[in-house]
Scaffold this motif. Sequence first.
Motif, PDB file in Angstrom:
ATOM      1  N   GLY A  56       0.799  -1.218   0.000  1.00 38.71           N
ATOM      2  CA  GLY A  56       0.000   0.000   0.000  1.00 38.71           C
ATOM      3  C   GLY A  56       0.831   1.265   0.000  1.00 38.71           C
ATOM      4  O   GLY A  56       0.369   2.320  -0.448  1.00 38.71           O
ATOM      5  N   SER A  57       2.074   1.192   0.459  1.00 33.94           N
ATOM      6  CA  SER A  57       2.916   2.392   0.490  1.00 33.94           C
ATOM      7  C   SER A  57       3.349   2.821  -0.903  1.00 33.94           C
ATOM      8  O   SER A  57       3.812   3.953  -1.088  1.00 33.94           O
ATOM      9  CB  SER A  57       4.161   2.158   1.362  1.00 33.94           C
ATOM     10  OG  SER A  57       5.026   1.207   0.773  1.00 33.94           O
ATOM     11  N   SER A  58       3.200   1.937  -1.886  1.00 32.78           N
ATOM     12  CA  SER A  58       3.564   2.267  -3.264  1.00 32.78           C
ATOM     13  C   SER A  58       2.403   2.891  -4.031  1.00 32.78           C
ATOM     14  O   SER A  58       2.560   3.269  -5.189  1.00 32.78           O
ATOM     15  CB  SER A  58       4.050   1.011  -3.995  1.00 32.78           C
ATOM     16  OG  SER A  58       5.241   0.529  -3.407  1.00 32.78           O
ATOM     17  N   ILE A  59       1.229   2.978  -3.406  1.00 31.90           N
ATOM     18  CA  ILE A  59       0.059   3.602  -4.021  1.00 31.90           C
ATOM     19  C   ILE A  59      -0.129   4.983  -3.393  1.00 31.90           C
ATOM     20  O   ILE A  59      -0.239   5.100  -2.168  1.00 31.90           O
ATOM     21  CB  ILE A  59      -1.217   2.754  -3.804  1.00 31.90           C
ATOM     22  CG1 ILE A  59      -1.009   1.318  -4.317  1.00 31.90           C
ATOM     23  CG2 ILE A  59      -2.411   3.415  -4.494  1.00 31.90           C
ATOM     24  CD1 ILE A  59      -0.765   1.204  -5.804  1.00 31.90           C
ATOM     25  N   GLN A  60      -0.147   6.010  -4.224  1.00 28.33           N
ATOM     26  CA  GLN A  60      -0.243   7.384  -3.737  1.00 28.33           C
ATOM     27  C   GLN A  60      -1.432   7.564  -2.803  1.00 28.33           C
ATOM     28  O   GLN A  60      -2.569   7.276  -3.146  1.00 28.33           O
ATOM     29  CB  GLN A  60      -0.408   8.339  -4.925  1.00 28.33           C
ATOM     30  CG  GLN A  60      -0.435   9.797  -4.552  1.00 28.33           C
ATOM     31  CD  GLN A  60       0.860  10.504  -4.855  1.00 28.33           C
ATOM     32  OE1 GLN A  60       1.591  10.109  -5.737  1.00 28.33           O
ATOM     33  NE2 GLN A  60       1.147  11.553  -4.120  1.00 28.33           N
ATOM     34  N   GLY A  61      -1.144   8.028  -1.565  1.00 29.52           N
ATOM     35  CA  GLY A  61      -2.202   8.337  -0.614  1.00 29.52           C
ATOM     36  C   GLY A  61      -2.763   7.150   0.133  1.00 29.52           C
ATOM     37  O   GLY A  61      -3.732   7.301   0.879  1.00 29.52           O
ATOM     38  N   PHE A  62      -2.162   5.962  -0.028  1.00 28.05           N
ATOM     39  CA  PHE A  62      -2.713   4.792   0.655  1.00 28.05           C
ATOM     40  C   PHE A  62      -2.099   4.609   2.050  1.00 28.05           C
ATOM     41  O   PHE A  62      -2.705   4.983   3.040  1.00 28.05           O
ATOM     42  CB  PHE A  62      -2.535   3.542  -0.209  1.00 28.05           C
ATOM     43  CG  PHE A  62      -3.734   3.207  -1.047  1.00 28.05           C
ATOM     44  CD1 PHE A  62      -4.530   4.211  -1.580  1.00 28.05           C
ATOM     45  CD2 PHE A  62      -4.081   1.896  -1.338  1.00 28.05           C
ATOM     46  CE1 PHE A  62      -5.644   3.923  -2.359  1.00 28.05           C
ATOM     47  CE2 PHE A  62      -5.194   1.593  -2.117  1.00 28.05           C
ATOM     48  CZ  PHE A  62      -5.973   2.606  -2.618  1.00 28.05           C
ATOM     49  N   SER A  63      -0.899   4.034   2.157  1.00 30.36           N
ATOM     50  CA  SER A  63      -0.356   3.651   3.457  1.00 30.36           C
ATOM     51  C   SER A  63       1.074   4.120   3.632  1.00 30.36           C
ATOM     52  O   SER A  63       1.819   4.205   2.656  1.00 30.36           O
ATOM     53  CB  SER A  63      -0.379   2.118   3.621  1.00 30.36           C
ATOM     54  OG  SER A  63      -1.681   1.611   3.547  1.00 30.36           O
ATOM     55  N   PRO A  64       1.482   4.409   4.886  1.00 22.52           N
ATOM     56  CA  PRO A  64       2.893   4.681   5.146  1.00 22.52           C
ATOM     57  C   PRO A  64       3.704   3.398   5.030  1.00 22.52           C
ATOM     58  O   PRO A  64       3.156   2.290   5.108  1.00 22.52           O
ATOM     59  CB  PRO A  64       2.892   5.215   6.581  1.00 22.52           C
ATOM     60  CG  PRO A  64       1.680   4.605   7.203  1.00 22.52           C
ATOM     61  CD  PRO A  64       0.657   4.511   6.099  1.00 22.52           C
ATOM     62  N   ILE A  65       5.008   3.529   4.852  1.00 21.34           N
ATOM     63  CA  ILE A  65       5.851   2.361   4.587  1.00 21.34           C
ATOM     64  C   ILE A  65       5.895   1.390   5.763  1.00 21.34           C
ATOM     65  O   ILE A  65       6.105   0.188   5.599  1.00 21.34           O
ATOM     66  CB  ILE A  65       7.276   2.821   4.195  1.00 21.34           C
ATOM     67  CG1 ILE A  65       8.035   1.667   3.525  1.00 21.34           C
ATOM     68  CG2 ILE A  65       8.029   3.383   5.408  1.00 21.34           C
ATOM     69  CD1 ILE A  65       9.284   2.110   2.800  1.00 21.34           C
ATOM     70  N   ASN A  66       5.649   1.900   6.978  1.00 19.70           N
ATOM     71  CA  ASN A  66       5.689   1.013   8.147  1.00 19.70           C
ATOM     72  C   ASN A  66       4.362   0.301   8.393  1.00 19.70           C
ATOM     73  O   ASN A  66       4.244  -0.500   9.300  1.00 19.70           O
ATOM     74  CB  ASN A  66       6.103   1.800   9.393  1.00 19.70           C
ATOM     75  CG  ASN A  66       5.157   2.931   9.724  1.00 19.70           C
ATOM     76  OD1 ASN A  66       4.683   3.619   8.821  1.00 19.70           O
ATOM     77  ND2 ASN A  66       4.878   3.126  11.004  1.00 19.70           N
TER      78      ASN A  66
END
Length: 445
Positions: A56-66
């Motif tokens: 999800g962190s690779s989708i703009q506005g979805f999830s933080p990397i952690n």
Amino acid sequence: MPVENKKHSDMKEAINKFQVELLHLQFVDLEGILKHVTITIDQLEDALQGKIMFDGSSIQGFSPINESDLYLMPDIDTFSVIPWSIEEGYAEARLLCSVLNPDSTPFEGDPRNVLKRTVEKAARLGYSISIGPELEFFLFREDGEGNPSVTPQDNGGYFEPAHDLGEKVRLEIYRTLKAMGFRIEASHHEVAMGQHEINFKFMDALTSADNATTYKWVVKNIAKQFNLHASFMPKPVESINGSGMHVNISLFKEGQNIFYDETDQFGLSNSAYYFINGLMSNLEYLTAITNPTVNSYKRLVPGYEAPCYIAWSTSNRSTLIRIPSTRGAGTRIEARHPDPSANPYLAYSVIAEAGIDGIKMEQRPVEPVNEDIFNMSCEERKSLKINNLPDNLETAVNYLESNYIAKEILGEHVFREFITLKRMEWEEYRKTVHEWELKRYQLKF
């Protein structure tokens, strides 16, 4: 046989019939851009249980990397074999998905989940939402290297018959959508050169948003097969009409259209009037959702049939809200300002909830405007209390951020991330030196 089992059975039958090997699991990001991961058909059961994970962190506005692990939950209703993939002994299929957290709860940042919440809130009030969108698009020629130009494919006009490539493209789009289960109602050339529209049947709000997403994907793919570029950009060419996504909406309760009242002079119920007022009262605060790009505001100017003034009428096409003439079960309210760059899941949510908020408030709108607003003076518009929509993305985002209703509809996550994304877009645009500036100033100063 239970409904869900029958859907599963029908899907398996299609997979076997067409010998489907690959399955595309599709979802959209905050801007409504279609994403997908492709799996083999052997992983179908895992997919249907929501076991396919993505970052999800690779989708703009979805999830933080952690906190990046998210899962896809396919909607069996959206299963379709992809017509252009079918060969002898081979085919591909797709499923639209909602996004889940690792604990299987709905992910708040998924636009599809936003609309599902809207549908659920309406259902608790006894309403079902029916929507029919009208998405216009351009067909442009490609240059010698296969890149899109802004040269229209044809020189046709509104409703003009043609026997050219554009008509062939529309026919192939029609055939493809029909094969994927769409019920097409009309197909025609639009006002501008190279501009087209294909209308599909009213459906429930979620299906309608799924269909709009699929429609844009299909149109682009079919156009590419003819070496053309299909553009849903709101205003790709200066000095001609831009493209809209008119949103026709009705509310039903116990199977009856609650917007219709045969005793009213316009055939409209109190609920319809309240809905209109709710929509008009919140339009400025929600325009960033329905018209979400810098380019959107190049369309919302007088002279090209796009509404930029907040008013309503039963027939006047210069108003933003229009009530088409059909009555009875077909009574509907048409919002004419949204454009095809809008994420349909978010756009349909804010339109529906703003209108339903109006029904709760039980206030009627100002009188309808039957004169051509585009030809009115500023003084005439002011005397009729006709306000403008925001005239640029920055102003629209400021309105969005200033009002409680958007956060309530979108949820904290989407509200916050959408505003951040759009402020970045505006800032990038503000800093860019454009061709217009070079032509105007480079030799002058």
